[in-house]
Design an enzyme around this catalytic site. Structure first.
Site, short mmCIF file in Angstrom:
data_model
loop_
_atom_site.label_atom_id
_atom_site.label_comp_id
_atom_site.label_asym_id
_atom_site.label_seq_id
_atom_site.Cartn_x
_atom_site.Cartn_y
_atom_site.Cartn_z
N SER A 150 0.81 -1.22 0.00
CA SER A 150 0.00 0.00 0.00
C SER A 150 0.84 1.27 0.00
O SER A 150 1.91 1.32 0.62
CB SER A 150 -0.88 -0.02 1.26
OG SER A 150 -1.40 1.25 1.51
N GLU A 180 0.21 3.66 1.70
CA GLU A 180 0.27 4.10 3.10
C GLU A 180 1.66 3.86 3.69
O GLU A 180 2.05 4.52 4.65
CB GLU A 180 -0.76 3.34 3.94
CG GLU A 180 -2.14 3.96 3.97
CD GLU A 180 -2.21 5.24 4.80
OE1 GLU A 180 -2.75 6.23 4.27
OE2 GLU A 180 -1.73 5.27 5.95
N TYR A 222 -1.64 0.11 10.57
CA TYR A 222 -1.93 -0.56 9.30
C TYR A 222 -0.71 -0.50 8.38
O TYR A 222 -0.29 -1.52 7.81
CB TYR A 222 -3.14 0.12 8.63
CG TYR A 222 -3.31 -0.24 7.17
CD1 TYR A 222 -3.98 -1.41 6.80
CD2 TYR A 222 -2.81 0.57 6.16
CE1 TYR A 222 -4.13 -1.75 5.46
CE2 TYR A 222 -2.95 0.24 4.83
CZ TYR A 222 -3.62 -0.92 4.49
OH TYR A 222 -3.77 -1.26 3.16
O1 G4F Z 1 -10.62 6.62 2.32
P1 G4F Z 1 -9.64 6.50 3.42
O2 G4F Z 1 -10.13 5.86 4.66
O3 G4F Z 1 -8.38 5.75 2.80
P2 G4F Z 1 -6.86 5.64 3.25
O4 G4F Z 1 -6.68 5.85 4.69
O5 G4F Z 1 -6.05 6.51 2.34
O6 G4F Z 1 -6.56 4.10 2.95
C1 G4F Z 1 -6.99 3.44 1.76
O7 G4F Z 1 -6.00 3.52 0.77
C2 G4F Z 1 -4.76 2.85 1.07
C3 G4F Z 1 -3.85 3.02 -0.12
O8 G4F Z 1 -3.12 4.20 0.05
C4 G4F Z 1 -5.03 1.37 1.36
F1 G4F Z 1 -3.88 0.76 1.68
C5 G4F Z 1 -6.02 1.26 2.49
O9 G4F Z 1 -6.33 -0.12 2.72
C6 G4F Z 1 -7.30 1.98 2.11
O10 G4F Z 1 -7.86 1.34 0.98
O11 G4F Z 1 -9.08 7.95 3.83
C7 G4F Z 1 -8.52 8.84 2.88
C8 G4F Z 1 -8.27 10.19 3.52
C9 G4F Z 1 -7.56 10.13 4.88
O12 G4F Z 1 -6.58 11.16 4.93
C10 G4F Z 1 -8.64 10.43 5.89
O13 G4F Z 1 -8.18 11.07 7.08
O14 G4F Z 1 -9.54 10.79 3.79
C11 G4F Z 1 -9.50 11.39 5.09
N1 G4F Z 1 -10.87 11.49 5.60
C12 G4F Z 1 -11.50 12.67 5.88
N2 G4F Z 1 -12.72 12.43 6.37
C13 G4F Z 1 -11.69 10.48 5.89
C14 G4F Z 1 -12.86 11.05 6.39
N3 G4F Z 1 -11.54 9.14 5.77
C15 G4F Z 1 -12.59 8.35 6.14
N4 G4F Z 1 -12.46 7.01 6.00
N5 G4F Z 1 -13.75 8.86 6.65
C16 G4F Z 1 -13.93 10.23 6.81
O15 G4F Z 1 -14.99 10.69 7.27
#
Ligand code: G4F
Length: 328
Positions: free
Chosen positions: A105, A107, A129
């Site tokens: 990832s 990440e 993670y």
């Molecule tokens: O959609 P996210 O939860 O994805 P994240 O953390 O980037 O991880 C995903 O992508 C990775 C690849 O880089 C994978 F390895 C992993 O398994 C997964 O598929 O969050 C994206 C961004 C973060 O910065 C988070 O803080 O969105 C921001 N965010 C803002 N508000 C939010 C929210 N994320 C989530 N989940 N929910 C919110 O309300």
């Protein structure tokens, strides 16, 4: 894979409430063979290998939600980290000719300063993670070098589609604005709107996974779009597509992570040169695909159609239940 003529086996964890809606959505439920197994249970992996006798393994099993890994660091380490070694050990015993794809990832880069990340960029993981994924990344490298196993890492940046889980930000936004546009909800609470991600379209990345395993020599590849956008950009575009005012989207500290990765942007040059892979779906197109699909689902729901387009326990949409169980 089915389209390429493969016989496909998939492992699943036994749950009291089956969660196969994506297989139905993709119309593959009856076309693949499902084997009950768990990445926490080495014996079940060994049995799955005997039952399927695979040529290729796409290892995607993980606790994959970064936010949850802060609440469950040991559980995440066991599944997302040690799980890969359980698989590698069973493959080493069963048949070292099997090719393995590891879902690494973006990440893993964390908040490293380099703007455009490629296969040579140092890692600086910033969540339980990411640390578990980095452990798996190195184990894949070790089994490749020490035992000659054809094991490769795909370092994939965020890849999305309408079958993304509701807990991830893209789908949370597409689902949220779809509901607001149809009067089913008043607002949507998100977390950090300033974070930047490199979002691509998942089907193209899955094709890339396959391409990685067709190479004569195993290696590690970044799959990305070379672009990053803020969560706020995503909100604005989704609201534009749905015809909703972005003032309905609220940033709440409750949804912030203890530590967040600020900017992830990947350089897919190696994949382009060696695999002939490139992303085709733009950021705007991706948002349009996801928002329009969620609007259609909620319109069908309003007409009385109930089907499990997400697991019944997902987020605040837990009221979605199967009306006709035999259908799925
Ligand atoms: O959609 P996210 O939860 O994805 P994240 O953390 O980037 O991880 C995903 O992508 C990775 C690849 O880089 C994978 F390895 C992993 O398994 C997964 O598929 O969050 C994206 C961004 C973060 O910065 C988070 O803080 O969105 C921001 N965010 C803002 N508000 C939010 C929210 N994320 C989530 N989940 N929910 C919110 O309300």
């Amino acid at each position: 894979m089915l389209g390429k003529g493969y016989k496909v086996f998939g492992t699943y964890r036994r749950l009291s409430t089956p969660n196969f809606w994506r297989l139905h959505y993709l119309d593959v439920y009856d076309k693949i063979t499902l084997i009950s197994a768990d990445i926490m249970d080495a014996r079940s992996i060994s049995e799955a290998l005997k039952k399927s006798n695979p040529d290729e393994i796409y290892h995607l099993a993980a606790q994959s939600f970064v936010g949850a890994s802060f609440d469950q660091p040991l559980y995440t380490s066991d599944i997302t980290g040690f799980g890969t070694v359980r698989l590698l050990e069973e493959v080493k015993k069963y048949n070292q000719e099997i090719k393995i794809y590891q879902a690494s990832s973006s990440e893993m880069y964390g908040n490293v300063k380099t703007k455009l990340k490629n296969e040579d960029t140092p890692f600086h993981p910033s969540s339980p993670y990411a640390i578990a994924k980095l452990y798996s990344y190195w184990m894949i490298n070790l089994y490749r070098e020490a035992y000659g196993i054809h094991a490769s890492n795909g370092i994939l940046f965020n890849h999305e589609s309408p079958i993304r889980g509701l807990e991830f930000v893209t789908r949370k936004i597409s689902n949220g604005v779809a509901k607001i546009s149809l009067g089913l909800s008043d607002n949507l609470k998100l977390g950090n709107l300033e974070a930047k991600r490199d979002w691509g379209y998942a089907p193209e990345y899955v094709e890339g996974m396959w391409m990685i395993l067709q190479q004569k020599r195993p290696s590690d590849y970044v799959l990305a779009t070379n672009e990053s956008h803020t969560v706020k950009d995503l909100v604005d575009e989704a609201c534009r597509v749905a015809g909703v005012s972005s003032s309905k989207i609220i940033s709440s500290k409750v949804n912030f992570r203890p530590f967040d990765v600020l900017d992830l942007k990947g350089d897919y040059l190696k994949a382009k040169k060696k695999l002939g892979w490139k992303p085709n779906t733009t950021f705007k197109k991706l948002v349009k695909i996801m928002v329009e699909e969620d609007i259609i689902r909620w319109q069908r729901w309003l007409k009385g159609e109930h089907f499990p387009w997400d697991a019944a326990t997902s987020g605040d949409d837990s009221h979605i239940v199967m009306r006709n169980k035999t259908q799925f």
